[in-house]
Scaffold this motif. Structure first.
Motif, PDB file in Angstrom:
ATOM      1  N   PHE A   4     -64.802  37.511  22.452  1.00  0.00           N
ATOM      2  CA  PHE A   4     -64.765  37.551  20.998  1.00  0.00           C
ATOM      3  C   PHE A   4     -63.340  37.249  20.591  1.00  0.00           C
ATOM      4  O   PHE A   4     -62.447  38.066  20.782  1.00  0.00           O
ATOM      5  CB  PHE A   4     -65.196  38.922  20.491  1.00  0.00           C
ATOM      6  N   LEU A   5     -63.094  36.045  20.066  1.00  0.00           N
ATOM      7  CA  LEU A   5     -61.743  35.587  19.764  1.00  0.00           C
ATOM      8  C   LEU A   5     -61.537  35.514  18.264  1.00  0.00           C
ATOM      9  O   LEU A   5     -62.434  35.132  17.519  1.00  0.00           O
ATOM     10  CB  LEU A   5     -61.512  34.206  20.386  1.00  0.00           C
ATOM     11  N   GLU A   6     -60.325  35.863  17.823  1.00  0.00           N
ATOM     12  CA  GLU A   6     -59.978  35.788  16.416  1.00  0.00           C
ATOM     13  C   GLU A   6     -58.731  34.944  16.235  1.00  0.00           C
ATOM     14  O   GLU A   6     -57.859  34.909  17.104  1.00  0.00           O
ATOM     15  CB  GLU A   6     -59.734  37.185  15.850  1.00  0.00           C
ATOM     16  N   ASP A   7     -58.647  34.274  15.092  1.00  0.00           N
ATOM     17  CA  ASP A   7     -57.463  33.483  14.807  1.00  0.00           C
ATOM     18  C   ASP A   7     -56.370  34.371  14.209  1.00  0.00           C
ATOM     19  O   ASP A   7     -56.477  35.593  14.209  1.00  0.00           O
ATOM     20  CB  ASP A   7     -57.804  32.298  13.890  1.00  0.00           C
ATOM     21  N   LYS A   8     -55.304  33.771  13.699  1.00  0.00           N
ATOM     22  CA  LYS A   8     -54.139  34.551  13.283  1.00  0.00           C
ATOM     23  C   LYS A   8     -54.411  35.439  12.070  1.00  0.00           C
ATOM     24  O   LYS A   8     -53.665  36.385  11.834  1.00  0.00           O
ATOM     25  CB  LYS A   8     -52.964  33.623  12.973  1.00  0.00           C
ATOM     26  N   ASN A   9     -55.476  35.153  11.305  1.00  0.00           N
ATOM     27  CA  ASN A   9     -55.827  35.994  10.170  1.00  0.00           C
ATOM     28  C   ASN A   9     -56.966  36.954  10.479  1.00  0.00           C
ATOM     29  O   ASN A   9     -57.494  37.602   9.576  1.00  0.00           O
ATOM     30  CB  ASN A   9     -56.209  35.121   8.966  1.00  0.00           C
ATOM     31  N   GLY A  10     -57.378  37.018  11.741  1.00  0.00           N
ATOM     32  CA  GLY A  10     -58.439  37.939  12.122  1.00  0.00           C
ATOM     33  C   GLY A  10     -59.836  37.389  11.947  1.00  0.00           C
ATOM     34  O   GLY A  10     -60.812  38.138  11.984  1.00  0.00           O
ATOM     35  N   ASP A  11     -59.983  36.081  11.766  1.00  0.00           N
ATOM     36  CA  ASP A  11     -61.300  35.461  11.613  1.00  0.00           C
ATOM     37  C   ASP A  11     -61.877  35.129  12.988  1.00  0.00           C
ATOM     38  O   ASP A  11     -61.202  34.541  13.834  1.00  0.00           O
ATOM     39  CB  ASP A  11     -61.210  34.180  10.785  1.00  0.00           C
ATOM     40  N   ALA A  12     -63.150  35.503  13.214  1.00  0.00           N
ATOM     41  CA  ALA A  12     -63.780  35.276  14.517  1.00  0.00           C
ATOM     42  C   ALA A  12     -64.043  33.794  14.744  1.00  0.00           C
ATOM     43  O   ALA A  12     -64.460  33.072  13.843  1.00  0.00           O
ATOM     44  CB  ALA A  12     -65.088  36.058  14.607  1.00  0.00           C
ATOM     45  N   LEU A  13     -63.813  33.346  15.989  1.00  0.00           N
ATOM     46  CA  LEU A  13     -64.122  31.971  16.348  1.00  0.00           C
ATOM     47  C   LEU A  13     -65.613  31.778  16.568  1.00  0.00           C
ATOM     48  O   LEU A  13     -66.164  30.745  16.249  1.00  0.00           O
ATOM     49  CB  LEU A  13     -63.363  31.568  17.620  1.00  0.00           C
ATOM     50  N   PHE A  14     -66.268  32.774  17.149  1.00  0.00           N
ATOM     51  CA  PHE A  14     -67.705  32.702  17.383  1.00  0.00           C
ATOM     52  C   PHE A  14     -68.254  34.101  17.550  1.00  0.00           C
ATOM     53  O   PHE A  14     -67.508  35.078  17.659  1.00  0.00           O
ATOM     54  CB  PHE A  14     -68.037  31.843  18.612  1.00  0.00           C
ATOM     55  N   GLN A  15     -69.574  34.222  17.569  1.00  0.00           N
ATOM     56  CA  GLN A  15     -70.259  35.502  17.665  1.00  0.00           C
ATOM     57  C   GLN A  15     -70.709  35.762  19.095  1.00  0.00           C
ATOM     58  O   GLN A  15     -71.461  34.981  19.661  1.00  0.00           O
ATOM     59  CB  GLN A  15     -71.481  35.515  16.743  1.00  0.00           C
ATOM     60  N   PRO A  16     -70.254  36.862  19.730  1.00  0.00           N
ATOM     61  CA  PRO A  16     -70.784  37.207  21.055  1.00  0.00           C
ATOM     62  C   PRO A  16     -72.273  37.509  20.972  1.00  0.00           C
ATOM     63  O   PRO A  16     -72.826  37.726  19.890  1.00  0.00           O
ATOM     64  CB  PRO A  16     -69.998  38.464  21.440  1.00  0.00           C
TER      65      PRO A  16
END
Length: 332
Positions: A23-35
């Motif tokens: 579960f990865l997030e960008d610099k603003n805390g937005d998820a890249l994808f859904q586990p």
């Protein structure tokens, strides 16, 4: 240089061909994808909870996952709920100035596993996909500073509320390559792009008997610049190479994720970020679990803001770890 937000989380999944999820997030805390919650013909993870720490946006959060489809069905659904809290000015302002400006984000999603894959879930499958509809609602309190106004109005508080909606689609190929797409709508602002400043107020007291003058300082952290709220349309594309689940116990292996993200809008030039996440996985109970991750992100990769400061000066680096809370598995 701004910190990159990165949150690399894991879930304790049942013993099927596909185990650890990222579960990865960008610099603003937005998820890249859904586990996803994984399942096979004899066992399934029915719910799971985890605590996530994000050193980039300095948040702490809790996510809960629950499967709704009965055991034994190859196509199944699950839903998620999550909450994140953070000081919008960071922990430095909390400890140094005693200043806490709260920020809260509540999220949820509905997920379908096996959308285009018509086969039953089998260990020998080379393809598995899942997708989700997600929603986020955030409330943040900000401190703003304007130097070109009346002295008493230079410092002000602003409460922002924003809704985000979107779609996420993921493909797992040969149990190793994870390709993900995310796109949607978000009501957002440019607060993180403003200049961070410390505003210090001084008061002097003079003792008539000793003629000693005492200075009293109060400090607040705020953002300076033209604050704006607007509609944006965030997107993210990523490809990850996952680590296998057949490693030797206690052995360590490396995986990585490469991604491109942005938030186009009508009021600003499109800014594209690109990054690489390197993570280490270790075998735990026959499951390959990411334990620590290192993120390298190039902010505004194409320099559309015309900073002309060189790509390496726009590089942000982040480090994170993660903690599981509980998980429940059901068997036939």
């Amino acid at each position: 240089m701004k910190k990159i937000t990165l949150s690399l989380l894991f879930m304790l999944l049942s013993l099927c061909h596909i185990h650890g999820q990222l579960f990865l997030e960008d610099k603003n805390g937005d998820a890249l994808f859904q586990p996803m919650l994984s399942i096979d013909g004899t066992s399934s993870l029915i719910n799971s909870g985890l605590i996530k720490l994000n050193t980039g946006d300095q948040s702490i959060g809790f996510d809960y996952y629950n499967r709704t489809t009965p055991l034994g069905q190859p196509k199944y659904k699950f839903w998620t709920l999550g909450v994140k809290v953070k000081p919008t000015e960071g922990y430095a302002a909390v400890f140094k100035n005693g200043q806490f400006s709260p920020g809260v984000n509540i999220s949820g999603s509905l997920n379908q596993v096996k959308i285009f894959d018509r086969e039953a879930t089998k260990p020998e499958n080379n393809f598995l996909d899942w997708g989700s509809i997600y929603a986020h609602y955030s409330v943040n309190k900000y401190q703003l500073y304007k130097s070109d106004t009346l002295f008493k109005n230079q410092l002000s508080s602003k409460t922002f509320s924003g809704l985000s909606l979107g779609l996420n689609y993921n493909m797992l190929i040969k149990s190793r390559w994870l390709i993900s797409f995310r796109a949607g709508y978000s009501r957002t602002n440019n607060y993180n792009d403003l200049t961070s400043v410390e505003v210090r107020d001084s008061k002097f007291q003079t003792d008539a008997e000793s003629s000693v003058t005492r200075e009293i300082l109060t400090t607040k952290t705020a953002r300076q610049g033209s604050y704006k709220e607007y509609d944006s349309y965030p997107f993210n594309v990523s490809i990850s190479r996952l680590t296998p689940d057949n490693m030797e116990e206690k052995s360590l292996m490396f995986g990585y994720s490469v991604y491109v993200s942005g938030k186009p809008s009508k009021i600003a030039k499109p800014v594209t970020d690109a990054g690489v996440i390197l993570f280490i996985s270790q075998m735990k109970k026959d499951i390959s679990v990411p334990t620590i991750g290192l993120n390298f992100q190039f902010n505004d990769f194409f320099d559309t803001q015309n900073l002309n400061n060189g790509l390496m000066k726009r590089l942000s680096v982040g480090l994170t770890t993660n903690f599981p809370l509980f998980s429940n598995t059901q068997t036939e």
